[in-house]
Scaffold this motif. Structure first.
Motif, PDB file in Angstrom:
ATOM      1  N   GLN B  76       0.831  -1.208   0.000  1.00  0.00           N
ATOM      2  CA  GLN B  76       0.000   0.000   0.000  1.00  0.00           C
ATOM      3  C   GLN B  76       0.873   1.269   0.000  1.00  0.00           C
ATOM      4  O   GLN B  76       0.453   2.312   0.479  1.00  0.00           O
ATOM      5  N   ASP B  80       5.840   0.031   6.398  1.00  0.00           N
ATOM      6  CA  ASP B  80       5.583  -0.449   7.751  1.00  0.00           C
ATOM      7  C   ASP B  80       4.249  -1.153   7.913  1.00  0.00           C
ATOM      8  O   ASP B  80       3.832  -1.437   9.026  1.00  0.00           O
ATOM      9  N   THR B  82       1.979  -4.403   7.983  1.00  0.00           N
ATOM     10  CA  THR B  82       2.397  -5.670   8.588  1.00  0.00           C
ATOM     11  C   THR B  82       3.028  -6.651   7.605  1.00  0.00           C
ATOM     12  O   THR B  82       4.057  -7.247   7.892  1.00  0.00           O
ATOM     13  N   VAL B  85       6.508  -5.602   6.501  1.00  0.00           N
ATOM     14  CA  VAL B  85       7.465  -5.856   7.582  1.00  0.00           C
ATOM     15  C   VAL B  85       7.845  -7.332   7.599  1.00  0.00           C
ATOM     16  O   VAL B  85       9.015  -7.691   7.683  1.00  0.00           O
ATOM     17  N   LYS B  89      11.565  -8.814   6.840  1.00  0.00           N
ATOM     18  CA  LYS B  89      12.224  -9.623   7.871  1.00  0.00           C
ATOM     19  C   LYS B  89      12.661 -10.979   7.323  1.00  0.00           C
ATOM     20  O   LYS B  89      13.728 -11.480   7.657  1.00  0.00           O
ATOM     21  N   ARG B 112       3.448  -4.344  -3.135  1.00  0.00           N
ATOM     22  CA  ARG B 112       2.066  -4.774  -3.283  1.00  0.00           C
ATOM     23  C   ARG B 112       1.243  -3.505  -3.402  1.00  0.00           C
ATOM     24  O   ARG B 112       1.277  -2.644  -2.522  1.00  0.00           O
ATOM     25  N   LEU B 297      -0.454   8.758  13.903  1.00  0.00           N
ATOM     26  CA  LEU B 297       0.992   8.610  14.047  1.00  0.00           C
ATOM     27  C   LEU B 297       1.422   8.534  15.498  1.00  0.00           C
ATOM     28  O   LEU B 297       2.567   8.305  15.807  1.00  0.00           O
TER      29      LEU B 297
ATOM     30  N   MET C   1      -3.049   0.000  16.646  1.00  0.00           N
ATOM     31  CA  MET C   1      -3.815   0.174  15.414  1.00  0.00           C
ATOM     32  C   MET C   1      -3.291  -0.797  14.353  1.00  0.00           C
ATOM     33  O   MET C   1      -2.114  -1.144  14.324  1.00  0.00           O
ATOM     34  N   TYR C   2      -4.148  -1.289  13.493  1.00  0.00           N
ATOM     35  CA  TYR C   2      -3.787  -2.340  12.544  1.00  0.00           C
ATOM     36  C   TYR C   2      -2.676  -1.865  11.605  1.00  0.00           C
ATOM     37  O   TYR C   2      -1.637  -2.500  11.475  1.00  0.00           O
ATOM     38  N   VAL C   3      -2.900  -0.724  10.937  1.00  0.00           N
ATOM     39  CA  VAL C   3      -1.876  -0.208  10.049  1.00  0.00           C
ATOM     40  C   VAL C   3      -0.927   0.618  10.895  1.00  0.00           C
ATOM     41  O   VAL C   3      -0.978   1.843  10.901  1.00  0.00           O
ATOM     42  N   ALA C   4      -0.113  -0.078  11.646  1.00  0.00           N
ATOM     43  CA  ALA C   4       0.846   0.623  12.471  1.00  0.00           C
ATOM     44  C   ALA C   4       1.813   1.315  11.541  1.00  0.00           C
ATOM     45  O   ALA C   4       2.487   0.681  10.746  1.00  0.00           O
ATOM     46  N   VAL C   5       1.856   2.626  11.578  1.00  0.00           N
ATOM     47  CA  VAL C   5       2.723   3.346  10.659  1.00  0.00           C
ATOM     48  C   VAL C   5       4.169   3.125  11.063  1.00  0.00           C
ATOM     49  O   VAL C   5       5.042   2.933  10.240  1.00  0.00           O
ATOM     50  N   LYS C   6       4.412   3.096  12.331  1.00  0.00           N
ATOM     51  CA  LYS C   6       5.724   2.695  12.843  1.00  0.00           C
ATOM     52  C   LYS C   6       5.483   1.621  13.886  1.00  0.00           C
ATOM     53  O   LYS C   6       4.466   1.612  14.559  1.00  0.00           O
ATOM     54  N   GLY C   8       5.344  -1.714  13.371  1.00  0.00           N
ATOM     55  CA  GLY C   8       4.661  -2.911  12.894  1.00  0.00           C
ATOM     56  C   GLY C   8       5.393  -4.170  13.322  1.00  0.00           C
ATOM     57  O   GLY C   8       4.776  -5.173  13.658  1.00  0.00           O
ATOM     58  N   GLU C   9       6.729  -4.070  13.347  1.00  0.00           N
ATOM     59  CA  GLU C   9       7.530  -5.233  13.680  1.00  0.00           C
ATOM     60  C   GLU C   9       7.267  -5.692  15.114  1.00  0.00           C
ATOM     61  O   GLU C   9       7.098  -6.873  15.373  1.00  0.00           O
ATOM     62  N   ILE C  12       3.893  -7.394  15.398  1.00  0.00           N
ATOM     63  CA  ILE C  12       3.899  -8.761  14.867  1.00  0.00           C
ATOM     64  C   ILE C  12       4.527  -9.713  15.889  1.00  0.00           C
ATOM     65  O   ILE C  12       3.972 -10.780  16.185  1.00  0.00           O
ATOM     66  N   ASP C  13       5.661  -9.315  16.447  1.00  0.00           N
ATOM     67  CA  ASP C  13       6.328 -10.173  17.441  1.00  0.00           C
ATOM     68  C   ASP C  13       5.424 -10.427  18.636  1.00  0.00           C
ATOM     69  O   ASP C  13       5.330 -11.545  19.143  1.00  0.00           O
ATOM     70  N   PRO C 333      -4.181  -5.246   4.114  1.00  0.00           N
ATOM     71  CA  PRO C 333      -4.698  -3.922   3.768  1.00  0.00           C
ATOM     72  C   PRO C 333      -4.923  -3.783   2.271  1.00  0.00           C
ATOM     73  O   PRO C 333      -4.124  -4.247   1.461  1.00  0.00           O
TER      74      PRO C 333
END
Lengths: 204, 308, 364
Positions: B76, B80, B82, B85, B89, B112, B297, C1-6, C8-9, C12-13, C333
């Motif tokens: 998108q 960052d 998911t 990321v 990784k 994507r 943010l 939030m789902y679309v974590a702008v910062k 995300g890693e 997920i962990d 997304p």
């Protein structure tokens, strides 16, 4: 592996680091095919039995395996050592007819069969065609060719030595039957360039 | 890095795939480059991530990537999200390559749904994740039929579909995955990028590779190749436009995401390409709301945004 | 939030850590050993091996534990593991007539050489929840008898002797296709179709097989035979030139016998539908054999009129790892595409209301 250890004493070695060498060689071939006229470095990184050149061997080891077919030109096919080397390192099936080959290795460009003798692909599967990998003396001297088509911003050129007199016309016919057709990869000492089927070639 | 050392540390080959699989994919990529826009069948492997989540793009990237490459992954438009990321990784772990979020530093960009705003260079390769590679699939579900249509370059069905849109709505009603003609021959799906990105594909200096894992197809647009969005003389192709500039960096004429700020119709529009936006802000550009960090943010309570 | 702008890693962990925690469940309850799954949830293990197309009960059991009992997730784990394994070649065809039979039934003959062997089956159990199981009551020992020494020929071989059933057209030493190494193209040969069905989703094949019984591509099937037991798998290494045993595999085989009125070239005879799956799964083997026969429609000069007869439809959609990936990818997304659609719908609404307005004005 006992069989292979016995053979390595007589068969020249392949890549020292096959994973990294194959990636580098593939990258060079990909650049050459996607940017016709561009001559890029191909550090073969192996020693091949004559008359196979190190660069031809490097491309073959990078792309061929037991799932592919390979045609050798008469000069290569005549050498039992070359055949044993390629079979040992790739497991490739060597075929007698150019039409059955996914890849063709050529050291004698002048004596190469007509492009039309190789697999052309079909209208529905134009990818089922032969990629010719030919060793040449030089990629910057000899016959000067003007190139146009996908991969080329405006115009590009390439000089090849040797260049059989009939090949320019054959390439025009090859281009005309797009999407079917042959792709050609040329290697010289440490270098690679290519003419995919999309490139229109004229003698400048 | 040394491939053998990598294999020891992860238990897998460099970039996960075995060499046999890489060779098979590499052969398909070379054919794809030689036949621009033609979908080359390949023996797509089961990957350790689900089909539909970028397995085609991951296989293409794994087949082309080398130890000196610098990889960027976006979903998108953003580095960052998911899945971006997760894929980044995956390659950092299995190939040990350097990764980046900066478009200009990357040698390989796996994406994507977007093409970065910054013009790509001849040193870059962009790898698209493709869900449905066949542009004719929703007009003709059968592979046996669509293959024939491509063989005959018979794209009448597609033109009829687009023309029906015009007859019904007055304009073409396709907004993403908008079909293109490549090098004057094959009609191709650009993957579900917004049609806003279609012009970026035309005569791009970068090599563009497309991987569809579940559908087992690879295709390509070589650099400097004509890519034409299908249209009609009386209804020329047009991209989306936005009325407002990016609320964060103030840029105009890029693709924007609409961010809902509250349940009272509050919205803001920000760059979809997060690296592009960050770079502009670092250069000192400011948008309407950039005085304050927007709500999404940070974790503080939502800031009342100006409805646009 | 789902679309974590910062970050995300980190998210997920954390999600994965939570998953591991939930998988373990309350710690005062004993951790489930893969060996327990392998021995006590054997039919789940069989399904994972069959659709994962890898014969490894211990690995399948572990995958079931890892997937918290989500069998499609477990199948996916096994497939992703399988794809990394080196392959040395293809085994010899299994000789199911030499099977060490645990269960063998025929619906077409009352009695036959080798007899009807019921074996471990749910058939004829009354489906009443057994509360004794919850109480951990040990079952009584099963009745034992000396092993059968009489050969158990396949029913289709018996019919074959009379020429009543189509001859099985063994093609000799031809290469057997492998859809995991070469992408399918259509029309596909029966070897590839059977491979796809053997790996295919049990539920999907069950529904398709069922649809043929309800008239969507009727095949007049009879269960010639179902047999379950262990068969020796053999492999011929190139350097040896003769077959060496790899070990026993448990398989279920179903041979469906279907009516066929014949054609100009072929006399009236029975035709075959074939099912073979790892482990014990009669439902899957039977469904597979129904669908196999349905997919042979064209071969018999019949018209393709139903979904189960439609090769492209069946083979393109029977793989649950592909299907679940693509269905579930809708969770990813899509806001860039959605933005494009939002713009379009807003534009079309504006145009719609403008037209309505014009019509109203024209009417006034």
């Amino acid at each position: 592996m006992s069989a292979s250890t016995a053979q390595t004493s007589t068969i020249a070695t392949g890549f020292a680091d096959p994973v990294i060498a194959a990636q580098a060689n593939f990258h060079a071939a990909m650049t050459a095919l996607s940017r016709p006229g561009t001559v890029t470095t191909l550090s073969a990184g192996l020693i091949a039995p004559e008359p196979l050149t190190a660069e031809l061997a490097a491309v073959a080891l990078t792309l061929a395996d037991h799932e592919t077919t390979l045609w050798l030109d008469p000069a290569l096919a005549a050498s039992a050592e070359v055949v044993a080397y390629l079979r040992f390192h790739t497991g490739v099936r060597i075929v007698a007819k150019p039409r059955d080959a996914a890849f063709a290795l050529v050291v004698d460009l002048a004596g190469m069969p007509a492009l039309s003798a190789f697999a052309q692909g079909t209208d529905e599967y134009p990818d089922r065609s032969t990629t010719i990998i030919a060793a040449v003396q030089s990629l910057d001297a000899g016959r000067h060719l003007e190139l146009a088509g996908p991969g080329i911003a405006e115009r590009a050129s390439l000089s090849l030595d040797p260049w059989p007199s009939n090949l320019t016309a054959e390439l025009a016919a090859n281009r005309a039957q797009f999407p079917r057709g042959i792709d050609l990869v040329f290697v010289s000492a440490g270098r690679v360039a290519a003419l995919p089927r999309t490139t229109s070639v004229s003698e400048g | 890095m040394n491939a053998a050392a990598n294999a020891q540390s992860t238990g897998y080959n460099f970039a996960y795939l075995d060499e046999q699989t890489k060779r098979m994919i590499r052969r398909a990529i070379l054919k794809a480059i030689a036949i621009p826009g033609y979908q080359v069948p390949f023996a797509s492997r089961e990957m350790p991530m689900p089909y539909g989540w970028g397995t085609g793009g991951v296989q293409v990237t794994a087949a082309i990537i080398g130890p000196d490459d610098v990889l960027k992954v976006i979903d998108q438009g953003s580095d960052d999200t998911t899945n971006a990321v997760s894929i980044r990784k995956f390659f950092a772990k299995t190939a040990g390559v350097e990764t980046t979020t900066e478009t200009k530093r990357a040698t390989i960009i796996q994406t994507r749904h977007r093409i970065p705003e910054r013009e790509l260079t001849a040193k870059q390769t962009i790898v698209f994740q493709v869900p449905i590679p066949e542009p004719l699939r929703f007009l003709e579900p059968r592979e046996t039929e669509t293959r024939k249509l491509h063989a005959l370059a018979d794209y009448g069905l597609m033109h009829v579909k687009l023309y029906e849109d015009i007859a019904r709505h007055g304009h073409i009603a396709t907004t993403y995955d908008y079909p293109v003609e490549v090098a004057g021959r094959y009609v191709m799906n650009p993957s579900p990028t917004p049609k806003f990105d279609n012009p970026k594909m035309d005569m791009s200096p970068a090599l563009q590779l497309f991987g569809a894992g579940r559908e087992k197809r690879i295709y390509a647009v070589p650099p400097f190749t004509k890519v034409r969005s299908l249209d009609f003389e009386d209804h020329p192709f047009k991209v989306q436009t936005f009325d407002t500039p990016c609320a964060l960096c103030g840029v105009e004429n890029v693709y924007l995401d609409e961010v809902v700020l509250d349940d009272r119709g509050g919205r803001m529009f920000v760059c979809s390409d997060s690296d592009f936006c960050e770079e502009r802000r670092a250069e000192g550009h400011r948008g309407e709301l950039s005085g304050e960090e927007p709500a999404f943010l940070k974790t503080a309570p939502a800031v009342e945004g100006e409805a646009t | 939030m789902y679309v974590a702008v910062k970050g995300g890693e980190g998210a997920i962990d954390n999600a994965h850590a939570l998953l591991a925690h939930e998988r373990r469940g309350p710690t005062h309850i004993a951790d489930l050993a893969p060996e327990q799954i392998e021995s006590q949830l054997a039919l789940a293990v069989d399904r994972v091996m069959a659709e994962g197309s890898l014969y490894d009960p211990a690995l399948a059991a572990l995958a079931i534990k890892q997937s918290r009992g989500d069998l499609i997730e477990a199948i996916f784990l096994v497939r992703a593991f399988r794809t990394t394994l080196p392959r040395f070649g293809a085994s010899q065809p299994l000789d199911t007539s030499a099977m060490a039979i645990e269960r063998r039934i025929s619906a077409t003959f009352k009695d036959l050489p080798g007899g009807q062997v019921l074996g471990p089956t749910f058939d004829y159990t009354h489906r009443l929840i057994d509360f004794m199981l919850a109480a951990g009551v040990a079952p009584p020992p099963p009745v034992e008898a000396p092993a059968e020494t009489e050969p158990t020929p396949r029913v289709t071989d018996l019919l074959d002797g009379e020429g009543l059933i189509e001859a099985e057209t063994a093609t000799g030493n031809e290469d057997v296709g492998d859809l995991t190494r070469t992408p399918l193209d259509f029309p596909a040969n029966r070897d590839l179709r059977l491979q796809a069905l053997a790996r295919g989703d049990e539920g999907f094949l069950l529904a398709l097989g069922y649809s043929t019984q309800r008239g969507y591509g009727r095949t007049h099937p009879f269960v010639g035979e179902i047999r379950f037991g262990e068969v020796e798998a053999e492999f011929v290494p190139e350097e040896l030139g003769f077959a060496v045993p790899l070990g026993p595999v448990a398989v279920t085989e179903c041979q469906m016998v279907n009516q066929f009125h014949g054609s100009a070239e072929v006399p009236p005879q029975f035709t075959r539908g074939y099912g073979l799956v790892f482990g014990q799964s009669e439902r899957k083997a039977m469904s597979m054999s129904l669908v196999d026969r349905a997919l042979r429609t064209r071969e018999f000069g019949e018209d393709v009129v139903a979904p189960a007869q439609d090769e492209e439809f069946v083979l393109s959609h029977c793989d649950n790892v592909q299907a679940t990936g693509f269905v579930e990818h809708l969770k990813l997304p899509h806001y860039v595409d959605f933005q494009a659609e939002l713009g379009l719908v807003r534009q079309m609404r504006t145009e719609y209301f403008a037209r309505q307005e014009e019509l109203k004005e024209a009417a006034e």
